[in-house]
Design an enzyme around this catalytic site. Structure first.
Site, PDB file in Angstrom:
ATOM      1  CD  GLN A  90     -39.011 -14.534  21.709  1.00  0.00           C
ATOM      2  OE1 GLN A  90     -39.421 -13.717  20.878  1.00  0.00           O
ATOM      3  NE2 GLN A  90     -39.663 -15.644  21.992  1.00  0.00           N
ATOM      4  CD1 TRP A 133      -2.623   3.602   5.310  1.00  0.00           C
ATOM      5  CD2 TRP A 133      -2.997   2.966   7.434  1.00  0.00           C
ATOM      6  NE1 TRP A 133      -3.363   4.579   5.925  1.00  0.00           N
ATOM      7  CE2 TRP A 133      -3.611   4.216   7.214  1.00  0.00           C
ATOM      8  CE3 TRP A 133      -3.084   2.366   8.694  1.00  0.00           C
ATOM      9  CZ2 TRP A 133      -4.307   4.865   8.230  1.00  0.00           C
ATOM     10  CZ3 TRP A 133      -3.792   3.020   9.692  1.00  0.00           C
ATOM     11  CH2 TRP A 133      -4.394   4.259   9.445  1.00  0.00           C
ATOM     12  CB  ILE A 134       3.985  -0.879   6.261  1.00  0.00           C
ATOM     13  CG1 ILE A 134       3.851  -0.274   4.853  1.00  0.00           C
ATOM     14  CG2 ILE A 134       4.767  -2.189   6.228  1.00  0.00           C
ATOM     15  CD1 ILE A 134       2.936  -1.021   3.897  1.00  0.00           C
ATOM     16  CB  ALA A 166     -23.828   1.759  29.730  1.00  0.00           C
ATOM     17  CB  THR A 214      -0.908  -0.007   1.250  1.00  0.00           C
ATOM     18  OG1 THR A 214      -1.641  -1.233   1.270  1.00  0.00           O
ATOM     19  CG2 THR A 214      -1.874   1.164   1.263  1.00  0.00           C
ATOM     20  CD  GLU A 219      -3.813  -9.558   4.378  1.00  0.00           C
ATOM     21  OE1 GLU A 219      -3.928 -10.484   3.562  1.00  0.00           O
ATOM     22  OE2 GLU A 219      -3.038  -9.572   5.343  1.00  0.00           O
ATOM     23  N   GLY A 220      -7.813  -6.393   0.985  1.00  0.00           N
ATOM     24  CA  GLY A 220      -9.017  -6.366   0.147  1.00  0.00           C
ATOM     25  C   GLY A 220     -10.176  -5.899   0.982  1.00  0.00           C
TER      26      GLY A 220
HETATM   27  C1  LIG Z   1      -4.386  -1.520  10.469  1.00  0.00           C
HETATM   28  C2  LIG Z   1      -3.978  -1.650   9.034  1.00  0.00           C
HETATM   29  C3  LIG Z   1      -2.872  -2.425   8.705  1.00  0.00           C
HETATM   30  C4  LIG Z   1      -2.458  -2.532   7.371  1.00  0.00           C
HETATM   31  N1  LIG Z   1      -1.337  -3.270   7.069  1.00  0.00           N
HETATM   32  C5  LIG Z   1      -0.866  -3.292   5.791  1.00  0.00           C
HETATM   33  C6  LIG Z   1       0.370  -3.951   5.480  1.00  0.00           C
HETATM   34  O1  LIG Z   1       1.008  -4.568   6.333  1.00  0.00           O
HETATM   35  N2  LIG Z   1       0.836  -3.877   4.197  1.00  0.00           N
HETATM   36  C7  LIG Z   1       0.170  -3.218   3.213  1.00  0.00           C
HETATM   37  O2  LIG Z   1       0.654  -3.200   2.078  1.00  0.00           O
HETATM   38  N3  LIG Z   1      -1.013  -2.575   3.483  1.00  0.00           N
HETATM   39  C8  LIG Z   1      -1.532  -2.590   4.735  1.00  0.00           C
HETATM   40  N4  LIG Z   1      -2.721  -1.936   5.038  1.00  0.00           N
HETATM   41  C9  LIG Z   1      -3.368  -1.168   3.983  1.00  0.00           C
HETATM   42  C10 LIG Z   1      -4.634  -1.811   3.433  1.00  0.00           C
HETATM   43  O3  LIG Z   1      -4.342  -2.991   2.749  1.00  0.00           O
HETATM   44  C11 LIG Z   1      -5.356  -0.773   2.555  1.00  0.00           C
HETATM   45  O4  LIG Z   1      -5.829   0.218   3.441  1.00  0.00           O
HETATM   46  C12 LIG Z   1      -6.500  -1.369   1.761  1.00  0.00           C
HETATM   47  O5  LIG Z   1      -6.003  -2.118   0.688  1.00  0.00           O
HETATM   48  C13 LIG Z   1      -7.486  -0.324   1.204  1.00  0.00           C
HETATM   49  O6  LIG Z   1      -6.804   0.684   0.538  1.00  0.00           O
HETATM   50  P1  LIG Z   1      -7.096   2.235   0.875  1.00  0.00           P
HETATM   51  O7  LIG Z   1      -7.050   2.391   2.345  1.00  0.00           O
HETATM   52  O8  LIG Z   1      -6.178   3.051   0.043  1.00  0.00           O
HETATM   53  O9  LIG Z   1      -8.588   2.474   0.429  1.00  0.00           O
HETATM   54  P2  LIG Z   1      -9.095   2.833  -1.048  1.00  0.00           P
HETATM   55  O10 LIG Z   1      -8.612   1.831  -2.026  1.00  0.00           O
HETATM   56  O11 LIG Z   1      -8.798   4.272  -1.333  1.00  0.00           O
HETATM   57  O12 LIG Z   1     -10.675   2.662  -0.869  1.00  0.00           O
HETATM   58  C14 LIG Z   1     -11.497   3.640  -0.204  1.00  0.00           C
HETATM   59  C15 LIG Z   1     -12.944   3.133  -0.271  1.00  0.00           C
HETATM   60  O13 LIG Z   1     -13.371   3.031  -1.649  1.00  0.00           O
HETATM   61  C16 LIG Z   1     -13.804   1.710  -1.917  1.00  0.00           C
HETATM   62  N5  LIG Z   1     -13.420   1.354  -3.289  1.00  0.00           N
HETATM   63  C17 LIG Z   1     -12.200   1.470  -3.872  1.00  0.00           C
HETATM   64  N6  LIG Z   1     -12.239   1.039  -5.131  1.00  0.00           N
HETATM   65  C18 LIG Z   1     -13.508   0.597  -5.346  1.00  0.00           C
HETATM   66  C19 LIG Z   1     -14.201   0.019  -6.465  1.00  0.00           C
HETATM   67  N7  LIG Z   1     -13.566  -0.258  -7.621  1.00  0.00           N
HETATM   68  N8  LIG Z   1     -15.507  -0.276  -6.334  1.00  0.00           N
HETATM   69  C20 LIG Z   1     -16.156  -0.032  -5.156  1.00  0.00           C
HETATM   70  N9  LIG Z   1     -15.571   0.509  -4.075  1.00  0.00           N
HETATM   71  C21 LIG Z   1     -14.270   0.819  -4.176  1.00  0.00           C
HETATM   72  C22 LIG Z   1     -13.070   0.832  -0.897  1.00  0.00           C
HETATM   73  O14 LIG Z   1     -13.729  -0.403  -0.721  1.00  0.00           O
HETATM   74  C23 LIG Z   1     -13.116   1.728   0.319  1.00  0.00           C
HETATM   75  O15 LIG Z   1     -14.378   1.615   0.935  1.00  0.00           O
HETATM   76  C24 LIG Z   1      -3.184  -1.855   6.350  1.00  0.00           C
HETATM   77  C25 LIG Z   1      -4.320  -1.102   6.689  1.00  0.00           C
HETATM   78  C26 LIG Z   1      -4.717  -1.012   8.008  1.00  0.00           C
HETATM   79  C27 LIG Z   1      -5.945  -0.206   8.332  1.00  0.00           C
END
Ligand SMILES: Cc1cc2nc3c(=O)[nH]c(=O)nc-3n(C[C@H](O)[C@H](O)[C@H](O)COP(=O)(O)OP(=O)(O)OC[C@H]3O[C@@H](n4cnc5c(N)ncnc54)[C@H](O)[C@@H]3O)c2cc1C
Length: 400
Positions: free
Chosen positions: A279, A156-157, A340, A126, A363-364
């Protein structure tokens, strides 16, 4: 498919469970409150052989099957998402990728110490402008004699400040779009490498997450993983393993929510009876139980496919998507069951809720997996065996 656990797997589960009870649960509320990452926990995991559970013994691992890795992740996440995330990036995203794609020299140099837990691995895909849209990454690795010169940054690594080795993805040929991305093994102590933790996270506060920077880092050509241009394929194959560990962790998170909620629902009384007798509370408990059982089956199915050496991108994506969504919902329900009290850190469920959000993003994202599954259903997506598959468990055992 046989989902019965072997005696070895049952022992493994009980080992990790007592490790979590003794070494994580008594301290986690404070670590989480203070945002404190304790690398000593990783060392203790290594001492138990948990940093290379499914890596063949020949390469320093414990030589167990892929569902044993799921068991470790499940039980660790019952302690806290931070520790399961560490195993996800170290084993799932890094070590298993080296096992699948590495040369013998790369395995000896990097995989062996990682599987023994002497060195820690992480995964850098990322970037500030590239998350779901991997091909828009900006990092570059330009060939210069016997080296590549790596420039750029990753955000975000996980384990950014503590890992020794990083799998880094960068363009070697921007013209070729995603087919111009290559994968490299990068060491922290090389000149031009730097890292900085991200503060103010919603959850996984006792984990270490942040940025890594490359300023003209000289990467020897021997540290190219796979061929030039194979980086995108390698990154996606790595995610098949990382996502599996995330899904397994989510199973542990759902179980923790269910156990905490059942206990509370039997203790707390309103209107003259335990709230478990109402329930609408039962509905939340039943939803957690259903989520637990469905997620477990999806995870173990993906694990069995890995054991067989069959490509499992579709099944792993389904397991990751559903288990993380169920875990997020279970954590929300668990806070609701606690009323609460669930809103304070006197009980663990508010931490579960905060921790359960990142797995729906990393991871997606939920949306990426939704699109993938629609693609499979509609016939727009189809997976073929890769040129290098993750070895089947039988192959790993034969390597002892
Ligand atoms: C705690 C944490 C640990 C992490 N660790 C790692 C790591 O070790 N190594 C690493 O490489 N990364 C890491 N990540 C990063 C993570 O993999 C990314 O945050 C993730 O892939 C999403 O990318 P983004 O945050 O840029 O969101 P974006 O891709 O910008 O997406 C923003 C929003 O738009 C939506 N969106 C984007 N494209 C589409 C589409 N085509 N259709 C519909 N909706 C869409 C997404 O679902 C999301 O809701 C980490 C993140 C976190 C929060």
């Amino acid at each position: 498919m046989d989902f019965n656990f072997s005696e070895e797997q049952t022992m493994l589960r009980s080992t990790v469970r007592s490790f979590v009870d003794k070494e994580i649960l008594p301290y986690i509320a404070e670590w989480d409150r203070e945002g404190q990452f304790d690398p000593a926990v990783m060392q203790r995991l290594a001492d138990l052989g948990l940093m290379g559970v499914c890596i063949p013994e020949e390469y320093g691992g414990s030589g167990m099957d892929y569902n044993s890795l799921a068991i470790v992740c499940e039980e660790l996440e019952r302690g806290d998402t931070a520790f399961r995330t560490s195993v996800s990036v170290h084993t799932g995203l890094n070590s298993m990728t080296l096992l699948q794609w590495g040369t013998e020299e790369q395995k000896q140099k990097y995989l062996v110490p990682q599987a023994k837990g002497e060195k820690v691995g992480a995964y850098g895909l990322t970037e500030p402008g590239a998350g779901s849209d991997v091909a828009s990454l900006q990092s570059t690795a330009i060939k210069d004699g016997d080296h590549y010169i790596l420039n750029g940054s990753k955000s975000w690594i996980s384990l950014c400040d503590t890992a020794d080795h990083f799998l880094v993805f960068a363009y070697t040929d921007k013209e070729k779009h995603h087919k111009g991305i290559s994968a490299f093994i990068v060491e922290r102590n090389w000149e031009g490498f730097d890292s900085k933790a991200t503060k103010g996270k919603l959850g996984i506060r006792s984990g270490n997450t942040g940025e890594i920077f490359f300023d003209h880092v000289k990467v020897p050509k021997e540290n190219l993983l796979g061929e030039e241009g194979e980086g995108f394929k390698i990154a996606m194959a790595a995610l098949d393993n990382g996502r599996f560990t995330v899904a397994a962790g989510a199973v542990g998170q759902i179980r923790a929510c269910l156990e905490a909620s059942v206990k509370y629902a039997n203790e707390r009384e309103t209107f003259g009876k335990p709230i478990g007798k109402h329930q609408l509370v039962q509905q939340m408990i039943a939803r957690m139980k259903a989520g637990l059982e469905m997620s477990s089956l999806l995870v173990y199915r993906a694990g069995e496919l890995k054991n067989e050496g069959t490509r499992n991108t579709e099944e792993t994506s389904m397991a990751k998507w559903q288990a993380c969504d169920f875990a997020n919902k279970a954590a929300d329900d668990a806070v609701q069951v606690h009323g609460a009290y669930g809103y304070s850190d006197e009980y663990p469920v508010e931490r579960y809720l905060r921790n359960s959000k990142a797995p729906v993003i990393y991871e997606g994202t939920r949306e990426v997996h939704t699109l993938m599954q629609a693609g499979y259903a509609l016939g727009y997506r189809e997976d073929k065996p890769l040129n290098k598959m993750l070895p089947a468990w039988e192959e790993n055992k034969a390597r002892v």
